[in-house]
Design a protein around this motif. Structure first.
Motif, PDB file in Angstrom:
ATOM      1  N   THR A 135     -20.010   0.778   5.819  1.00 44.59           N
ATOM      2  CA  THR A 135     -18.866   1.584   6.258  1.00 44.59           C
ATOM      3  C   THR A 135     -19.225   2.677   7.263  1.00 44.59           C
ATOM      4  O   THR A 135     -18.376   3.097   8.040  1.00 44.59           O
ATOM      5  CB  THR A 135     -18.157   2.245   5.060  1.00 44.59           C
ATOM      6  N   LEU A 136     -20.457   3.134   7.264  1.00 45.50           N
ATOM      7  CA  LEU A 136     -20.929   4.112   8.261  1.00 45.50           C
ATOM      8  C   LEU A 136     -22.267   3.622   8.809  1.00 45.50           C
ATOM      9  O   LEU A 136     -23.317   4.253   8.597  1.00 45.50           O
ATOM     10  CB  LEU A 136     -21.085   5.505   7.639  1.00 45.50           C
ATOM     11  N   PRO A 137     -22.266   2.503   9.524  1.00 45.20           N
ATOM     12  CA  PRO A 137     -23.538   1.897   9.934  1.00 45.20           C
ATOM     13  C   PRO A 137     -24.390   2.773  10.832  1.00 45.20           C
ATOM     14  O   PRO A 137     -25.614   2.613  10.857  1.00 45.20           O
ATOM     15  CB  PRO A 137     -23.106   0.612  10.646  1.00 45.20           C
ATOM     16  N   ASP A 138     -23.787   3.712  11.563  1.00 40.44           N
ATOM     17  CA  ASP A 138     -24.590   4.599  12.414  1.00 40.44           C
ATOM     18  C   ASP A 138     -25.537   5.479  11.598  1.00 40.44           C
ATOM     19  O   ASP A 138     -26.581   5.896  12.092  1.00 40.44           O
ATOM     20  CB  ASP A 138     -23.675   5.485  13.265  1.00 40.44           C
ATOM     21  N   THR A 139     -25.162   5.782  10.360  1.00 38.87           N
ATOM     22  CA  THR A 139     -26.048   6.611   9.537  1.00 38.87           C
ATOM     23  C   THR A 139     -27.307   5.859   9.160  1.00 38.87           C
ATOM     24  O   THR A 139     -28.371   6.452   8.951  1.00 38.87           O
ATOM     25  CB  THR A 139     -25.337   7.063   8.240  1.00 38.87           C
ATOM     26  N   TRP A 140     -27.182   4.562   9.072  1.00 43.46           N
ATOM     27  CA  TRP A 140     -28.299   3.712   8.656  1.00 43.46           C
ATOM     28  C   TRP A 140     -29.101   3.224   9.854  1.00 43.46           C
ATOM     29  O   TRP A 140     -30.335   3.242   9.858  1.00 43.46           O
ATOM     30  CB  TRP A 140     -27.727   2.525   7.866  1.00 43.46           C
ATOM     31  N   ALA A 141     -28.395   2.839  10.925  1.00 43.05           N
ATOM     32  CA  ALA A 141     -29.062   2.217  12.063  1.00 43.05           C
ATOM     33  C   ALA A 141     -29.766   3.233  12.959  1.00 43.05           C
ATOM     34  O   ALA A 141     -30.880   2.987  13.428  1.00 43.05           O
ATOM     35  CB  ALA A 141     -28.055   1.408  12.874  1.00 43.05           C
ATOM     36  N   ILE A 142     -29.126   4.369  13.249  1.00 45.01           N
ATOM     37  CA  ILE A 142     -29.705   5.331  14.189  1.00 45.01           C
ATOM     38  C   ILE A 142     -29.755   6.741  13.614  1.00 45.01           C
ATOM     39  O   ILE A 142     -29.869   7.714  14.349  1.00 45.01           O
ATOM     40  CB  ILE A 142     -28.936   5.327  15.533  1.00 45.01           C
ATOM     41  N   GLN A 191     -17.899   2.913  14.308  1.00 43.06           N
ATOM     42  CA  GLN A 191     -18.266   2.452  12.974  1.00 43.06           C
ATOM     43  C   GLN A 191     -17.640   1.099  12.630  1.00 43.06           C
ATOM     44  O   GLN A 191     -18.284   0.225  12.062  1.00 43.06           O
ATOM     45  CB  GLN A 191     -17.884   3.502  11.920  1.00 43.06           C
ATOM     46  N   GLU A 192     -16.359   0.916  12.969  1.00 43.29           N
ATOM     47  CA  GLU A 192     -15.687  -0.340  12.627  1.00 43.29           C
ATOM     48  C   GLU A 192     -16.219  -1.513  13.446  1.00 43.29           C
ATOM     49  O   GLU A 192     -16.407  -2.613  12.933  1.00 43.29           O
ATOM     50  CB  GLU A 192     -14.170  -0.212  12.827  1.00 43.29           C
ATOM     51  N   SER A 193     -16.478  -1.269  14.736  1.00 42.63           N
ATOM     52  CA  SER A 193     -16.955  -2.373  15.571  1.00 42.63           C
ATOM     53  C   SER A 193     -18.393  -2.739  15.244  1.00 42.63           C
ATOM     54  O   SER A 193     -18.751  -3.923  15.196  1.00 42.63           O
ATOM     55  CB  SER A 193     -16.816  -2.021  17.058  1.00 42.63           C
ATOM     56  N   ILE A 194     -19.241  -1.751  14.991  1.00 42.42           N
ATOM     57  CA  ILE A 194     -20.628  -2.044  14.635  1.00 42.42           C
ATOM     58  C   ILE A 194     -20.690  -2.685  13.249  1.00 42.42           C
ATOM     59  O   ILE A 194     -21.463  -3.613  13.006  1.00 42.42           O
ATOM     60  CB  ILE A 194     -21.483  -0.761  14.671  1.00 42.42           C
ATOM     61  N   GLY A 195     -19.865  -2.208  12.336  1.00 42.78           N
ATOM     62  CA  GLY A 195     -19.857  -2.740  10.981  1.00 42.78           C
ATOM     63  C   GLY A 195     -19.140  -4.071  10.851  1.00 42.78           C
ATOM     64  O   GLY A 195     -19.200  -4.705   9.801  1.00 42.78           O
ATOM     65  N   GLY A 196     -18.441  -4.508  11.920  1.00 43.05           N
ATOM     66  CA  GLY A 196     -17.739  -5.790  11.846  1.00 43.05           C
ATOM     67  C   GLY A 196     -16.487  -5.699  11.001  1.00 43.05           C
ATOM     68  O   GLY A 196     -16.368  -6.351   9.956  1.00 43.05           O
ATOM     69  N   PHE A 197     -15.522  -4.886  11.442  1.00 45.13           N
ATOM     70  CA  PHE A 197     -14.293  -4.644  10.681  1.00 45.13           C
ATOM     71  C   PHE A 197     -13.627  -5.960  10.285  1.00 45.13           C
ATOM     72  O   PHE A 197     -13.402  -6.836  11.124  1.00 45.13           O
ATOM     73  CB  PHE A 197     -13.330  -3.814  11.530  1.00 45.13           C
ATOM     74  N   GLY A 198     -13.340  -6.107   9.006  1.00 45.94           N
ATOM     75  CA  GLY A 198     -12.654  -7.300   8.523  1.00 45.94           C
ATOM     76  C   GLY A 198     -13.540  -8.505   8.324  1.00 45.94           C
ATOM     77  O   GLY A 198     -13.052  -9.574   7.930  1.00 45.94           O
ATOM     78  N   GLY A 199     -14.833  -8.377   8.584  1.00 49.64           N
ATOM     79  CA  GLY A 199     -15.738  -9.512   8.454  1.00 49.64           C
ATOM     80  C   GLY A 199     -16.589  -9.425   7.207  1.00 49.64           C
ATOM     81  O   GLY A 199     -16.316  -8.670   6.278  1.00 49.64           O
ATOM     82  N   LEU A 200     -17.649 -10.220   7.192  1.00 51.48           N
ATOM     83  CA  LEU A 200     -18.580 -10.196   6.070  1.00 51.48           C
ATOM     84  C   LEU A 200     -19.365  -8.893   6.078  1.00 51.48           C
ATOM     85  O   LEU A 200     -19.782  -8.419   7.138  1.00 51.48           O
ATOM     86  CB  LEU A 200     -19.543 -11.375   6.163  1.00 51.48           C
ATOM     87  N   GLN A 201     -19.560  -8.323   4.908  1.00 52.47           N
ATOM     88  CA  GLN A 201     -20.286  -7.071   4.788  1.00 52.47           C
ATOM     89  C   GLN A 201     -21.515  -7.269   3.898  1.00 52.47           C
ATOM     90  O   GLN A 201     -21.536  -8.130   3.022  1.00 52.47           O
ATOM     91  CB  GLN A 201     -19.379  -5.985   4.186  1.00 52.47           C
TER      92      GLN A 201
END
Length: 466
Positions: free
Chosen positions: A343-350, A413-423
């Motif tokens: 849900t907040l991939p920027d916190t994890w990725a960068i 966050q939504e585009s990097i996390g793949g909104f609506g897709g597999l998580q």
């Protein structure tokens, strides 16, 4: 003794702020009672406070207008929204209320532009600035838009062969820009951006491939650096190199009259955030004005492409602390009812920092904790909060729910996390709420997207084939 969470914030920061205030023991955001959202919609949830998008656009427009007036700058200012920050329709609808233009990055962006044109949200007067490395579908879509009569669509040339590709499909004369391949900061693993054309190659490129081509009208020089607009020696040095190229090119090419300085305004990532936007804008306008005056050329119209600055501060994410795990003498893990990775991939990725505050229990004593997500991945945690990597929250008690919010998370966050897709670990994407305010200041909310269900994942994974 002042040992409540409210005391900690009062002693550390200037609080309340323009965004945050306390309503009794509860946090409000731009006057929105977050606890009422929780009571109505539950958690985890994400929200978009739409008025903030217009507010930031208006602020930036005013900074440039004031700087240009103060310095008698003869060019115009054009605000572009960088769609890759958030492609959602509610974001574009709100942004386009403010007489702005659009910057695109890939083929499907043009389909979005065409959809908005069909709804009357975009007209032929809006500039469509087409950035990015262009392959066949992107080229085809750009050509279709220009051939339909949208003469203010300006593809920004990223490499030497793009002109030939565009020429094959565009009928008649069209406008173009050239992107400068800026030199990166010394900390990067490479010297020059992969995007654009090198400083030394731009003038020869113009003379060899553009000047004698009767279909082409060079209108724009595009400049952007990864670190964004900052008051650093590196930024000012790169800007001055860009202006030297502009002056050289302008003397060879009379149709060149636009300078795009890209995006990169920072957004608030802490209650202690302090950035002098007005000073930066004034200094940018001053340097462009002075450089052009010294060279004896007309100043260009200025374009910017603010993405995160437009939409980032409109977004928030709210979680409940499900449980506290005491893992050793010093480490307490507060487990949220979602995942940071998904849900907040920027916190994890960068290792991106966001403003994090509790929603309730501000009158409780505080404690130092770690925040963990639900996945079985050791990287699913957050530790980049404003208190020098220490996270302080009201003391956890199983008797009283504790909710926390991450704010200014509206970009990427939504585009990097793949909104609506597999998580990751099939942790569902939270429900998403849109918040609007009418002319009387009354707040309304509506559900934009439900939280993902098991059936959504099973369909994508092929378990429900007919």
């Amino acid at each position: 003794m002042k040992n409540k969470y409210k005391d900690l914030i009062d002693q550390t920061f200037d609080f309340p702020t323009e965004e945050f205030a306390l309503n009794g023991n509860m946090l409000s955001f731009h006057g929105v009672d977050i606890m009422s959202l929780i009571e109505e919609y539950g958690t985890p949830l994400k929200f978009t406070y739409l008025p903030k998008i217009s507010e930031n656009i208006i602020r930036a427009k005013n900074w440039f207008a004031n700087a240009m007036e103060a310095q008698n700058y003869k060019g115009k200012y054009n605000y572009c929204y960088c769609t890759k920050s958030s492609h959602f329709k509610h974001v574009l609808d709100e942004a386009l209320k403010n007489d702005i233009h659009i910057e695109t990055s890939s083929a499907f962006d043009i389909n979005i532009v065409e959809k908005l044109k069909s709804e009357g949200k975009i007209t032929k007067d809006n500039f469509i600035i087409c950035n990015g490395f262009k392959r066949s579908e992107y080229i085809t879509n750009i050509a279709r838009l220009i051939n339909s009569g949208h003469s203010n669509c300006i593809p920004i040339i990223d490499n030497f062969e793009e002109i030939d590709l565009l020429d094959e499909q565009i009928e008649g004369k069209y406008k173009i820009g050239i992107r400068i391949a800026s030199e990166e900061e010394p900390k990067f693993a490479f010297y020059t951006s992969r995007l654009g054309i090198g400083y030394k190659n731009i003038l020869p490129f113009y003379k060899n491939q553009i000047k004698e081509n009767p279909k082409l009208e060079l209108k724009m020089l595009h400049f952007f650096i990864n670190t964004g607009i900052r008051d650093t020696a590196y930024y000012w040095n790169e800007l001055l190199k860009c202006l030297k190229v502009y002056v050289q090119l302008k003397k060879e090419c009379p149709t060149l009259n636009c300078l795009n300085i890209g995006g990169g305004f920072p957004i608030k990532n802490s209650l202690a955030f302090d950035f002098d936007y007005e000073y930066l804008v004034n200094e940018i306008i001053s340097q462009i004005n002075n450089t052009c005056a010294e060279a004896g050329v007309d100043v260009p119209d200025i374009f910017t492409e603010f993405g995160s600055f437009t939409v980032g501060e409109a977004g928030g994410a709210v979680y409940e602390i499900l449980y506290q795990k005491q893992q050793n003498d010093r480490e307490k893990w507060n487990m949220i009812n979602s995942s940071f990775i998904t849900t907040l991939p920027d916190t994890w990725a960068i290792n991106k920092r966001f403003i994090m505050l509790p929603i309730n229990n501000w009158n409780k004593q505080y404690e130092r904790v770690l925040l963990g997500g639900l996945t079985c991945d050791s990287d699913d945690y957050y530790n980049s909060e404003q208190h020098l990597n220490a996270i302080y929250l009201p003391k956890y008690s199983s008797d009283t729910p504790l909710y926390i919010g991450f704010f200014n998370v509206g970009a990427y966050q939504e585009s990097i996390g793949g909104f609506g897709g597999l998580q990751h670990c099939l942790i569902p994407h939270p429900k998403h709420i849109l918040i609007q305010k009418n002319d009387r200041g009354e707040i309304s909310t509506k559900l934009f997207a439900e939280q993902q269900k098991a059936e959504d994942f099973l369909n994508k994974l092929g378990y429900n084939e007919k």
